[in-house]
Design an enzyme around this catalytic site. Sequence first.
Site, PDB file in Angstrom:
ATOM      1  N   LYS A 218      -8.797  48.429  63.263  1.00 57.64           N
ATOM      2  CA  LYS A 218     -10.057  48.203  63.985  1.00 57.64           C
ATOM      3  C   LYS A 218     -10.494  49.485  64.687  1.00 57.64           C
ATOM      4  O   LYS A 218      -9.854  49.939  65.625  1.00 57.64           O
ATOM      5  CB  LYS A 218      -9.924  47.105  65.042  1.00 57.64           C
ATOM      6  CG  LYS A 218     -11.317  46.702  65.551  1.00 57.64           C
ATOM      7  CD  LYS A 218     -11.291  45.891  66.821  1.00 57.64           C
ATOM      8  CE  LYS A 218     -11.227  46.732  68.070  1.00 57.64           C
ATOM      9  NZ  LYS A 218     -12.409  47.613  68.270  1.00 57.64           N
ATOM     10  N   SER A 271      -7.091  52.666  76.458  1.00 52.35           N
ATOM     11  CA  SER A 271      -6.884  52.700  77.901  1.00 52.35           C
ATOM     12  C   SER A 271      -5.558  52.043  78.289  1.00 52.35           C
ATOM     13  O   SER A 271      -5.065  51.140  77.606  1.00 52.35           O
ATOM     14  CB  SER A 271      -8.031  51.981  78.606  1.00 52.35           C
ATOM     15  OG  SER A 271      -8.065  50.630  78.214  1.00 52.35           O
ATOM     16  N   GLU A 292      -0.259  54.328  72.759  1.00 54.62           N
ATOM     17  CA  GLU A 292      -0.604  55.693  73.164  1.00 54.62           C
ATOM     18  C   GLU A 292      -1.769  55.548  74.125  1.00 54.62           C
ATOM     19  O   GLU A 292      -2.884  55.211  73.715  1.00 54.62           O
ATOM     20  CB  GLU A 292      -0.955  56.522  71.935  1.00 54.62           C
ATOM     21  CG  GLU A 292      -0.783  58.007  72.163  1.00 54.62           C
ATOM     22  CD  GLU A 292      -2.067  58.651  72.620  1.00 54.62           C
ATOM     23  OE1 GLU A 292      -2.233  58.777  73.856  1.00 54.62           O
ATOM     24  OE2 GLU A 292      -2.886  58.989  71.776  1.00 54.62           O
ATOM     25  N   CYS A 326      -7.090  62.194  75.510  1.00 59.13           N
ATOM     26  CA  CYS A 326      -6.063  61.587  76.358  1.00 59.13           C
ATOM     27  C   CYS A 326      -5.118  62.651  76.922  1.00 59.13           C
ATOM     28  O   CYS A 326      -4.595  62.497  78.021  1.00 59.13           O
ATOM     29  CB  CYS A 326      -5.286  60.536  75.585  1.00 59.13           C
ATOM     30  SG  CYS A 326      -4.766  61.116  73.979  1.00 59.13           S
ATOM     31  N   GLU A 423      -7.411  58.854  85.160  1.00 54.72           N
ATOM     32  CA  GLU A 423      -7.934  59.538  83.977  1.00 54.72           C
ATOM     33  C   GLU A 423      -9.450  59.594  84.074  1.00 54.72           C
ATOM     34  O   GLU A 423     -10.103  58.573  84.266  1.00 54.72           O
ATOM     35  CB  GLU A 423      -7.513  58.751  82.733  1.00 54.72           C
ATOM     36  CG  GLU A 423      -7.885  59.432  81.450  1.00 54.72           C
ATOM     37  CD  GLU A 423      -7.245  58.770  80.230  1.00 54.72           C
ATOM     38  OE1 GLU A 423      -7.308  57.538  80.129  1.00 54.72           O
ATOM     39  OE2 GLU A 423      -6.682  59.508  79.403  1.00 54.72           O
TER      40      GLU A 423
END
Length: 513
Positions: A218, A271, A292, A326, A423
């Site tokens: 996806k 996330s 991850e 990331c 983040e």
Amino acid sequence: MKAKTQVAKISTKGALVPALAPTAIPLKDRRLNFGGKWEYAPSPEDAKSYPIALRHELFINGKFVVPAAGTYFPSINPATEQQLTEIAEANAADVDAAVKAARRAYDRVWGKMPARERGKYLYRIARIIQEKARELAVLETIDGGKPIKESRDVDLPLVAAHFFYYAGWADKLKYAFPGKTPRPLGVAGQIIPWNFPLLMAAWKLAPALACGNTVVLKPAETTSITALRLAQIFQEAGLPEGVVNIVTGAGATGAAIVNHPDINKIAFTGSTEVGKLIARSMAGTGKHLTLELGGKAANIIFEDAPLDQAVEGVIAGIYFNQGHVCCAGSRLLVQEGVYARVVKKLRDRIQTLRVGNPLDKNTDIGAINSAGQLARIRELVQSGLDEGATLQQTQCALPARGFWYPPSFLTGVTHAHRVAQEEIFGPVLSVMTFRTPEEALERANNTPYGLSAGIWTDKGSKIFKMAAKLNAGVIWANCYNKFDPASPFGGYKESGFGREGGLPGLAAYCRLD
Ligand code: NAI
Ligand code: MG
């Protein structure tokens, strides 16, 4: 009559080469007075050659099919806010059809196929990706907002390299794990984000397929176009039907994959919040999981570092891909003695970054991927200002339409500030100082994340000492954001678990008991 000035000469091989081409336009006219800096003439990529279909269906069992509920959602160009196409929204019934197709393909074809045959398909896919690299780069840029020079020169070469790398491993798995008999896991559900749409698809698909698994993938809801173009490449490569299925949609579609009882493994990049949700809903099911998630990497500049190079690396580390990375070096730790010089260099250098049309080959910083992400960046920067930090930003004009954020950095940040802990996923750097290597370590490790870090110093011994104590899965020394398919990537703590790339990336798709 013979022309007086020769503008082109015949090369020894007979091809026309320009003799004086670069100076054909007088120097003073090529330099626009843009904040006293150099500006280039526009150089847009030819997007018209790659038309986008008005509607995109689901890719299930080797065919493009209409979604069960008949619903579609728009995908826009974040640089213009114009709708590019409609994307099918897969519901639980579509996901079930995709999982069934993947299971059939696993049982009847892919799981049984001799490994060297699987490898041939992967090589074929890699070569077609190379042939269509230009088109894929243009589509990636239009749909996601990243500058064409990144999609063309970074993303696409790495996408092909991942398929080539894992194609090579397909028939050598028993050498990868000596003494073991690696077997595939079965059907893998793979959920990927919008920051590197094709590259994340390649990171996930190539090792899964090399090991003999079949897949339901996806893509993210804002960047599905290139994954569906990849599906056409699978058809062209003759990949047996059902080996890869691509279902599009948002969180609900992802959750339907995660919760499907006939999935053997979930691989997720995104996330930390959604990663935790997935881990919770999979607990006790016996399904394999790799996550991850986010990061808050520290780039550490010591006084003995070559400062110009370090600043270039820091720039690449945070402004690359609008900071939608990331492993972005979103915190800069500078040793006190060089703090003022580094900040001045940073301030000067960001003024020269070109923000604008992502399809222009000169553009350094493209569009923010979505209105939601732009709002998140603005909110976090505001929290920094409210907590007492100072914002430095380029003065460049931003396009009127689309989602944009100028390259920025915050000084006067403390480790308790939200901008130092959360983040940001945007082109915003938080600058802090340290005095000793011990203090740098303590500060660098002081976040919930542990994905990556950068060290800038002239001393090799310092690199090894620091790297041994940094809680980060990936550590770059005197460089940043360098990738290679043979090199594993992944994090500690809230950055997730499991590795992608290299041998550990294979292990994540094999049963080794
Ligand atoms: P997200 O985690 O919601 O999206 C990532 C993928 O997960 C997308 O394909 C999405 O459709 C899917 N998803 C969403 N909810 C799901 C659920 N409940 N079950 C299964 N799949 C689900 O990330 P989002 O909202 O796009 O970005 C929010 C923040 O996350 C960003 O600001 C950034 O800080 C971080 N992020 C980190 C990424 C990374 O590479 N580590 C990538 C994308 C976002
Ligand atoms: Mg889009």
